[in-house]
Design a protein around this motif. Structure first.
Motif, PDB file in Angstrom:
ATOM      1  N   GLY A 128     105.852 -43.072 -85.826  1.00 35.14           N
ATOM      2  CA  GLY A 128     106.254 -44.464 -85.685  1.00 35.14           C
ATOM      3  C   GLY A 128     107.099 -44.696 -84.436  1.00 35.14           C
ATOM      4  N   MET A 129     108.052 -43.823 -84.188  1.00 32.67           N
ATOM      5  CA  MET A 129     108.888 -43.953 -82.993  1.00 32.67           C
ATOM      6  C   MET A 129     108.069 -43.741 -81.718  1.00 32.67           C
ATOM      7  SD  MET A 129     112.498 -42.163 -84.174  1.00 32.67           S
ATOM      8  CE  MET A 129     111.733 -40.692 -84.870  1.00 32.67           C
ATOM      9  N   ALA A 130     107.103 -42.821 -81.788  1.00 33.33           N
ATOM     10  CA  ALA A 130     106.244 -42.575 -80.628  1.00 33.33           C
ATOM     11  C   ALA A 130     105.342 -43.780 -80.349  1.00 33.33           C
ATOM     12  CB  ALA A 130     105.391 -41.325 -80.871  1.00 33.33           C
ATOM     13  N   PHE A 131     104.869 -44.438 -81.406  1.00 35.45           N
ATOM     14  CA  PHE A 131     104.073 -45.658 -81.234  1.00 35.45           C
ATOM     15  C   PHE A 131     104.895 -46.739 -80.528  1.00 35.45           C
ATOM     16  CE2 PHE A 131     101.252 -44.357 -84.958  1.00 35.45           C
ATOM     17  CZ  PHE A 131     100.138 -44.137 -84.155  1.00 35.45           C
ATOM     18  N   LEU A 132     106.165 -46.849 -80.889  1.00 35.13           N
ATOM     19  CA  LEU A 132     107.035 -47.835 -80.250  1.00 35.13           C
ATOM     20  C   LEU A 132     107.232 -47.509 -78.774  1.00 35.13           C
ATOM     21  CD1 LEU A 132     109.788 -48.457 -82.969  1.00 35.13           C
ATOM     22  CD2 LEU A 132     107.849 -49.909 -82.365  1.00 35.13           C
ATOM     23  N   PHE A 133     107.326 -46.222 -78.444  1.00 33.04           N
ATOM     24  CA  PHE A 133     107.447 -45.810 -77.042  1.00 33.04           C
ATOM     25  C   PHE A 133     106.188 -46.198 -76.269  1.00 33.04           C
ATOM     26  CE2 PHE A 133     106.622 -42.558 -73.757  1.00 33.04           C
ATOM     27  CZ  PHE A 133     107.734 -42.764 -72.955  1.00 33.04           C
ATOM     28  N   THR A 134     105.020 -45.981 -76.893  1.00 33.33           N
ATOM     29  CA  THR A 134     103.758 -46.367 -76.269  1.00 33.33           C
ATOM     30  C   THR A 134     103.723 -47.873 -76.027  1.00 33.33           C
ATOM     31  OG1 THR A 134     102.518 -44.535 -77.272  1.00 33.33           O
ATOM     32  CG2 THR A 134     101.246 -46.455 -76.569  1.00 33.33           C
ATOM     33  N   ALA A 135     104.168 -48.643 -77.009  1.00 25.68           N
ATOM     34  CA  ALA A 135     104.191 -50.103 -76.871  1.00 25.68           C
ATOM     35  C   ALA A 135     105.056 -50.523 -75.688  1.00 25.68           C
ATOM     36  CB  ALA A 135     104.718 -50.735 -78.161  1.00 25.68           C
ATOM     37  N   LEU A 136     106.203 -49.875 -75.523  1.00 30.78           N
ATOM     38  CA  LEU A 136     107.103 -50.191 -74.408  1.00 30.78           C
ATOM     39  C   LEU A 136     106.407 -49.953 -73.072  1.00 30.78           C
ATOM     40  CD1 LEU A 136     109.928 -50.940 -73.367  1.00 30.78           C
ATOM     41  CD2 LEU A 136     110.544 -48.522 -73.548  1.00 30.78           C
ATOM     42  N   LEU A 137     105.703 -48.826 -72.952  1.00 31.13           N
ATOM     43  CA  LEU A 137     104.981 -48.527 -71.720  1.00 31.13           C
ATOM     44  C   LEU A 137     103.918 -49.579 -71.422  1.00 31.13           C
ATOM     45  CD1 LEU A 137     104.355 -44.648 -71.876  1.00 31.13           C
ATOM     46  CD2 LEU A 137     106.035 -45.879 -70.496  1.00 31.13           C
ATOM     47  N   LEU A 138     103.201 -49.987 -72.456  1.00 29.41           N
ATOM     48  CA  LEU A 138     102.113 -50.952 -72.270  1.00 29.41           C
ATOM     49  C   LEU A 138     102.645 -52.319 -71.862  1.00 29.41           C
ATOM     50  CD1 LEU A 138      99.813 -49.991 -75.291  1.00 29.41           C
ATOM     51  CD2 LEU A 138      99.604 -49.299 -72.897  1.00 29.41           C
ATOM     52  N   PHE A 139     103.747 -52.742 -72.470  1.00 25.15           N
ATOM     53  CA  PHE A 139     104.350 -54.023 -72.089  1.00 25.15           C
ATOM     54  C   PHE A 139     104.838 -53.982 -70.642  1.00 25.15           C
ATOM     55  CE2 PHE A 139     105.143 -54.812 -76.777  1.00 25.15           C
ATOM     56  CZ  PHE A 139     104.282 -55.901 -76.848  1.00 25.15           C
ATOM     57  N   MET A 140     105.441 -52.870 -70.242  1.00 21.78           N
ATOM     58  CA  MET A 140     105.991 -52.756 -68.895  1.00 21.78           C
ATOM     59  C   MET A 140     104.892 -52.720 -67.837  1.00 21.78           C
ATOM     60  SD  MET A 140     109.045 -49.960 -69.571  1.00 21.78           S
ATOM     61  CE  MET A 140     109.369 -49.777 -67.812  1.00 21.78           C
ATOM     62  N   SER A 141     103.745 -52.105 -68.175  1.00 20.17           N
ATOM     63  CA  SER A 141     102.675 -51.935 -67.183  1.00 20.17           C
ATOM     64  C   SER A 141     101.690 -53.097 -67.163  1.00 20.17           C
ATOM     65  CB  SER A 141     101.900 -50.648 -67.471  1.00 20.17           C
ATOM     66  OG  SER A 141     101.226 -50.732 -68.727  1.00 20.17           O
ATOM     67  N   ASP A 142     101.808 -54.016 -68.116  1.00 17.60           N
ATOM     68  CA  ASP A 142     100.813 -55.083 -68.252  1.00 17.60           C
ATOM     69  C   ASP A 142     100.660 -55.911 -66.983  1.00 17.60           C
ATOM     70  OD1 ASP A 142      98.971 -56.748 -69.809  1.00 17.60           O
ATOM     71  OD2 ASP A 142     100.539 -58.273 -69.686  1.00 17.60           O
ATOM     72  N   ARG A 143     101.758 -56.161 -66.304  1.00 18.36           N
ATOM     73  CA  ARG A 143     101.696 -57.003 -65.116  1.00 18.36           C
ATOM     74  C   ARG A 143     101.746 -56.206 -63.812  1.00 18.36           C
ATOM     75  NH1 ARG A 143     101.760 -62.218 -66.238  1.00 18.36           N
ATOM     76  NH2 ARG A 143     102.475 -62.935 -68.277  1.00 18.36           N
ATOM     77  N   CYS A 144     101.685 -54.899 -63.927  1.00 17.60           N
ATOM     78  CA  CYS A 144     101.676 -54.064 -62.728  1.00 17.60           C
ATOM     79  C   CYS A 144     100.271 -53.989 -62.155  1.00 17.60           C
ATOM     80  CB  CYS A 144     102.162 -52.650 -63.047  1.00 17.60           C
ATOM     81  SG  CYS A 144     103.896 -52.547 -63.502  1.00 17.60           S
ATOM     82  N   SER A 145     100.138 -54.153 -60.885  1.00 16.18           N
ATOM     83  CA  SER A 145      98.837 -54.045 -60.231  1.00 16.18           C
ATOM     84  C   SER A 145      99.040 -53.755 -58.755  1.00 16.18           C
ATOM     85  CB  SER A 145      98.034 -55.336 -60.397  1.00 16.18           C
ATOM     86  OG  SER A 145      96.769 -55.225 -59.774  1.00 16.18           O
ATOM     87  N   GLY A 146      98.611 -52.594 -58.329  1.00 12.67           N
ATOM     88  CA  GLY A 146      98.729 -52.214 -56.928  1.00 12.67           C
ATOM     89  C   GLY A 146      97.389 -52.305 -56.216  1.00 12.67           C
TER      90      GLY A 146
END
Length: 289
Positions: A128-146
């Motif tokens: 469960g805690m690892a899923f939350l970590f994954t969610a954080l990464l996905l939210f942070m990268s959602d608007r990243c685009s190089g």
């Protein structure tokens, strides 16, 4: 195990190996709920992972074949004195970056039991805690685009993506999600980040399967080859379409959908784990009442 259990796990594996939601975490939760563990779960896991490996080859065969050819051409250029680090084409540079990122996993082999112990430990709070970590990464990268393409990748990019892949050895941390996010953090284009992340999974999946195969061959479990074959095919087909879905959603800036999903799942797993800890009753027992 029966065919229904195998089909469910094959679909889950095919989807979650490539959707950025963690296949190991989902399989750990499914096995926790169904009671499938031990040698049977290990053998089935190997078959399903090899199925998803086939899906990667099918989806990215052009790039993979180009990297294979460049590997042998590089050896030729080294011996003929024509090799140049600065003047590499896209396939050759990505091939080197793949080797560097994969090499980051080597030290983790020394402590592989530490990562493996988190799956099948009878407790899903860690997942469960690892899923939350994954969610954080996905939210942070959602608007990243190089704008960086394969030919623009640097060693630092490979090291960062490789480090994130090491963290993804924990069940509940998505390998494809974390490595794709790492690529986006490094300024890779969305297509390059997805392609590199999924191809990077080939040596990781293959290496992990080979290591697990040694343990499986020493087991005394009865092997139903037809059942394993069914799981292999389903995982491959579902995995192929999952790859296409991830590519489409990332281009449409909808990666956060997976962030929402993993956040909800993480909270649910923590809540279920706390219930089991306090009540002394497993969720599986509660369902079967």
């Amino acid at each position: 195990m029966d065919y229904i259990t195998v089909i469910i796990q094959a679909v889950v594996q095919g989807l979650t190996e490539f959707l950025p939601v963690s296949s190991s975490g989902h399989l750990s939760v499914i096995q926790h709920l169904t009671g499938v563990d031990g040698e049977a779960a290990l053998i089935l896991s190997i078959s399903l992972h090899l199925g998803t490996l086939l899906a990667v080859f099918a989806a990215f065969w052009g790039t993979i074949w180009g990297m294979i050819k460049e590997f042998f051409l590089t050896i030729k250029d080294i011996f003929t004195g024509k090799f140049s680090w600065k003047n590499m084409n896209s396939d050759r540079r990505m091939m080197f970056m793949l080797i560097i990122a994969t090499a980051m996993l080597v030290p983790c082999y020394l402590v592989k039991d530490f990562f493996a112990s988190r799956q099948g430990d009878g407790d899903i709070m860690f997942e469960g805690m690892a899923f939350l970590f994954t969610a954080l990464l996905l939210f942070m990268s959602d608007r990243c685009s190089g704008q960086k393409l394969g030919k623009d990748m640097k060693i630092t990019d490979a090291l960062v993506v490789g480090a994130f892949q090491c963290v993804a050895l924990f069940p509940g941390v998505s390998r494809s999600g974390s490595t794709t996010a790492a690529g986006l953090f490094c300024g890779l284009s969305k297509q390059t980040a997805v392609t590199f992340a999924f191809i990077l999974g080939i040596p990781a999946i293959l290496g992990g399967s080979v290591l697990e195969l040694g343990d499986a061959l020493q087991s005394e479990a009865d092997i139903d080859w037809i059942m394993l074959g069914v799981g292999f095919v389903i995982a491959a087909v579902v995995g192929f379409f999952a790859i296409k879905l991830v590519d489409w959603l990332l281009k449409k800036n909808r990666f956060k959908v997976f962030g929402i999903y993993t956040a909800v799942l993480g909270i649910a797993c923590i809540a279920a784990g706390m219930y089991e800890l306090i009540s002394g009753t497993s969720i599986r027992e509660l369902i079967m009442m």
